[in-house]
Enzyme design. Sequence first.
Site, PDB file in Angstrom:
ATOM      1  N   HIS A   1      96.583 -69.002 -40.031  1.00  0.00           N
ATOM      2  CA  HIS A   1      97.590 -69.474 -39.079  1.00  0.00           C
ATOM      3  C   HIS A   1      98.923 -69.684 -39.788  1.00  0.00           C
ATOM      4  O   HIS A   1      99.866 -68.952 -39.575  1.00  0.00           O
ATOM      5  CB  HIS A   1      97.111 -70.768 -38.410  1.00  0.00           C
ATOM      6  CG  HIS A   1      98.116 -71.384 -37.481  1.00  0.00           C
ATOM      7  ND1 HIS A   1      98.416 -72.736 -37.507  1.00  0.00           N
ATOM      8  CD2 HIS A   1      98.892 -70.858 -36.512  1.00  0.00           C
ATOM      9  CE1 HIS A   1      99.324 -72.997 -36.587  1.00  0.00           C
ATOM     10  NE2 HIS A   1      99.634 -71.885 -35.960  1.00  0.00           N
TER      11      HIS A   1
ATOM     12  N   HIS B   1      96.866 -77.709 -39.183  1.00  0.00           N
ATOM     13  CA  HIS B   1      96.805 -77.764 -37.729  1.00  0.00           C
ATOM     14  C   HIS B   1      95.364 -77.706 -37.226  1.00  0.00           C
ATOM     15  O   HIS B   1      95.103 -77.296 -36.112  1.00  0.00           O
ATOM     16  CB  HIS B   1      97.653 -76.652 -37.129  1.00  0.00           C
ATOM     17  CG  HIS B   1      99.040 -76.613 -37.714  1.00  0.00           C
ATOM     18  ND1 HIS B   1      99.377 -75.799 -38.768  1.00  0.00           N
ATOM     19  CD2 HIS B   1     100.142 -77.337 -37.434  1.00  0.00           C
ATOM     20  CE1 HIS B   1     100.649 -76.000 -39.100  1.00  0.00           C
ATOM     21  NE2 HIS B   1     101.136 -76.935 -38.314  1.00  0.00           N
TER      22      HIS B   1
END
Lengths: 175, 321
Positions: free
Chosen positions: A103, A122
């Site tokens: 990501h 995250h």
Amino acid sequence: MKCNRLVDAGRRQFLRGGVLGVAGAAAATVMPAGQAQAQQARAMVDYPSTRLANLAELKVNEPMDIGYPDADSPGILLKLGSPVEGGAGPDGDVVAYSVLCPHKGFYMSYHAADKTLNCPGHYSRFDCEKGGQQVWGHATQNLPQFALRVDDKGDIYAEGADELIYGRLSNVLQG
Amino acid sequence: MAYKRNIDRLPIIPAGAKEHNVTCHYCIVGCGYKAYTWPLKTQGSTDSNWIGEDLSKQQAAETEAWYAPSMYNVVKQNGKDVHLVIKPDVNCQVNSGLGSIRGARMAENRRSDVTGTQKQRLTDPMVWRYGTWQPTSWDDALDLVARVTARVIDKDNENDLYVSMFDHGGSAGGYENTWGTGKLYFESMKVKHCRIHNRPAYMSEVHSSRDMGVDELNYNYADYEVTDTIFLVGTNPMECQTNLFLNHMVKGMQNGAKVVISDPRRTVTVDRVEEAGGAKRGAAGADRHRVGRGIAQPALHLHWGSGVGRFGLHRQIGLSG
């Protein structure tokens, strides 16, 4: 009914990974100008065969830090303790993954209780027993897994990767 | 076994590639992305590229100088095939470079004759005849619309005419799957009413919440960073408005905001909010980030499609859209 079929069609297109051919074709265009005979465009980049460790050094469910294809690409080598699809070694349970979250590139840490890699950035999670499948998260690809070969002496070699590693536009860095 | 693309390199965006601003169309948050296009037979190199970085080296976390295979495609632009990269914009205040599983696939979700993505997108109007969808001409499709519409108005009146549509639509600026019909019905025919997918009007999914003065996600995002309390009713923003949650609500929690979640589900948002406060799951301690879940009103929530969407099947369900 129609709607379902469209979904299936979309899934098939997705699984087919149509971009691959284009990446290969595009790579052919980087050949030096003026070269009369084009070199063969390879389907994937050439990977080094790198010795990571010996089977005897691995402890079940305790990841060993590695770097592959080079030292700037951190990963783990892991003996899971039970065989998995794609697992290497006599027990079929040795796997290796990049630990840079696809990501945003944060370093992930291994959670031994459920054998997942977890991102502190995250909260994405990847399953080490399922080829690095994203359990939940924000990445648009599963985790790059390193192809392993184990020789007669128990030496473990990494020889490839199956997804683009975060932070590099060619898994094997090129000058 | 996990699906792998086996793509281990991507064409490099050259210096001088066209740069376009893109707003993600999937949910209502409005994250900023940059789209780059350049001619098919050219590309940048590790030492000459769009961003002036040395791409022969590993890039750090949160770098601008990387994009995933899902952010790449080949599309038609002005009649010519071009490379396309759509990547999160680090300078957009909404997402600050974060990409969600929806927006970070915008390039991959473009129709492409070259890579074969989204070839199932319609090229002709379809009409339901003889028990199946069949392609037809625009004249035939518009004639059918005109006759059905005229019959409703003749039999009743214009106020009985509704358009049933879905919002959050497809790839390309939102509403693309209804863009043409939207032009037809609302601009040309001036139809007064519409409703969307699971609701009787173009309304919040949480019934009457707007009447109560609780609108959905229409405040200044900076408010989430300084507020005392964030009240989430039947919504799961970490999945459905990902970057609003990660880039603004999390900052609010770090600044001390209490979060109250009214939801019959234990969503990942609940988990994350509990973890942010260091609270034990389900604990009812006095932690400042404790989640109050005792006021759930399951009868009021339509939470269809609550499964986790992985990148293969993006979710287009903004629960409060």
